[in-house]
Write a protein that holds these residues in place. Sequence first.
Motif, PDB file in Angstrom:
ATOM      1  N   HIS A 222       0.831  -1.222   0.000  1.00 38.33           N
ATOM      2  CA  HIS A 222       0.000   0.000   0.000  1.00 38.33           C
ATOM      3  C   HIS A 222       0.859   1.262   0.000  1.00 38.33           C
ATOM      4  O   HIS A 222       0.439   2.296  -0.518  1.00 38.33           O
ATOM      5  CB  HIS A 222      -0.945   0.009   1.207  1.00 38.33           C
ATOM      6  N   ASP A 223       2.061   1.173   0.570  1.00 37.67           N
ATOM      7  CA  ASP A 223       2.964   2.339   0.580  1.00 37.67           C
ATOM      8  C   ASP A 223       3.653   2.500  -0.769  1.00 37.67           C
ATOM      9  O   ASP A 223       3.730   3.605  -1.304  1.00 37.67           O
ATOM     10  CB  ASP A 223       4.026   2.182   1.675  1.00 37.67           C
ATOM     11  N   MET A 224       4.170   1.394  -1.345  1.00 41.01           N
ATOM     12  CA  MET A 224       4.938   1.526  -2.593  1.00 41.01           C
ATOM     13  C   MET A 224       4.030   1.821  -3.792  1.00 41.01           C
ATOM     14  O   MET A 224       4.485   2.384  -4.786  1.00 41.01           O
ATOM     15  CB  MET A 224       5.871   0.333  -2.836  1.00 41.01           C
ATOM     16  N   LEU A 225       2.751   1.482  -3.665  1.00 34.31           N
ATOM     17  CA  LEU A 225       1.816   1.831  -4.748  1.00 34.31           C
ATOM     18  C   LEU A 225       1.163   3.200  -4.519  1.00 34.31           C
ATOM     19  O   LEU A 225       0.359   3.642  -5.343  1.00 34.31           O
ATOM     20  CB  LEU A 225       0.718   0.760  -4.869  1.00 34.31           C
ATOM     21  N   ASP A 230      -0.052   9.779   3.288  1.00 33.16           N
ATOM     22  CA  ASP A 230       0.683  10.663   4.195  1.00 33.16           C
ATOM     23  C   ASP A 230       1.805   9.951   4.940  1.00 33.16           C
ATOM     24  O   ASP A 230       2.090  10.252   6.099  1.00 33.16           O
ATOM     25  CB  ASP A 230      -0.294  11.301   5.196  1.00 33.16           C
ATOM     26  N   PHE A 231       2.432   8.977   4.297  1.00 23.36           N
ATOM     27  CA  PHE A 231       3.514   8.228   4.946  1.00 23.36           C
ATOM     28  C   PHE A 231       4.750   8.368   4.068  1.00 23.36           C
ATOM     29  O   PHE A 231       4.796   7.852   2.954  1.00 23.36           O
ATOM     30  CB  PHE A 231       3.083   6.750   5.064  1.00 23.36           C
ATOM     31  N   HIS A 232       5.752   9.118   4.553  1.00 24.94           N
ATOM     32  CA  HIS A 232       6.910   9.430   3.706  1.00 24.94           C
ATOM     33  C   HIS A 232       8.245   9.141   4.371  1.00 24.94           C
ATOM     34  O   HIS A 232       9.116  10.014   4.439  1.00 24.94           O
ATOM     35  CB  HIS A 232       6.883  10.927   3.317  1.00 24.94           C
ATOM     36  N   PRO A 233       8.469   7.932   4.886  1.00 27.09           N
ATOM     37  CA  PRO A 233       9.785   7.663   5.458  1.00 27.09           C
ATOM     38  C   PRO A 233      10.850   7.672   4.357  1.00 27.09           C
ATOM     39  O   PRO A 233      10.540   7.431   3.185  1.00 27.09           O
ATOM     40  CB  PRO A 233       9.629   6.260   6.045  1.00 27.09           C
ATOM     41  N   ARG A 234      12.083   7.944   4.736  1.00 30.98           N
ATOM     42  CA  ARG A 234      13.170   8.059   3.762  1.00 30.98           C
ATOM     43  C   ARG A 234      13.359   6.783   2.937  1.00 30.98           C
ATOM     44  O   ARG A 234      13.707   6.810   1.764  1.00 30.98           O
ATOM     45  CB  ARG A 234      14.468   8.364   4.528  1.00 30.98           C
TER      46      ARG A 234
END
Length: 269
Positions: A222-225, A230-234
């Motif tokens: 869900h993050d990589m797609l 609102d989740f932006h870790p380095r």
Amino acid sequence: MQTKPKRITTRTLRSMKEAGDKIAMLTAYDYSMAKMLDASGIEVLLVGDSASNVMAGHETTLPITLEQMIYHAQSVIRGINRCLVVVDLPFGTYQGDSHHALHSAIKIMKESEAHAVKMEGGSEIAESIERILSAGIPVMGHLGLTPQSIYKFGTYQVRAREEEEANKLLEDAKVLEELGCFALVLEKIPSALAKKVTESIAIPTIGIGAGPHVDGQVLVTHDMLGITKDFHPRFLRRYLDLHDLVEQAVWRYIEDVKNGDFPNESEQY
Ligand code: KIV
């Protein structure tokens, strides 16, 4: 005649490490996504307890239950043909009593038909890992940032920057290997430490926020797609902005419904 695709096993992953081939792992929680990811050639699908966050909307991974994890795992298993499916043992189902841990792992394997379980922690859960392994259930370890212990850490920041914690992590990695874990997730630790761990053990390491010197990488799908916005870790690389694409498609649909453009002549009986 269509040939059956070759299945990925825990042994495949070990051979990949030995050959220097990187392992690609993603999370999956449902049938449709698992089917797409498996068909794309992913090697490992993790039914992560991150389902608690991205599927159920909880702030942490703590509330998800064993029954809910089994429901997600059953759905994923129905969607795959070749990849290895690993299921997180959720918080509270393995930390205390090793008999309880074994019962939880057996329930997951029996009811979902998944291939392995993942557990967060090192020497403190050795007895539970040993008992589960002795029942023939493959175990993937998880060290570094272990989100089930968020209230102990108090933050989701990088772990094991200090020498003492780094040494403990390295020792734990060796303990997990000796116990018989088939692979190890390293979450949010310095790249140099991940490299040291990877070179010190023969089982594959799979990193998330652990740099490039590991045997494979995992991200929350869900993050990589870009479904989560609102989740932006380095460490996160976004390959799509699905949130925006879905929003735009839904705007168009609403407009078409409101102005009577949908359904048209060819979209009715
Ligand atoms: O639950 C999960 O998605 C995980 C990965 C972040 C490794 O444990």
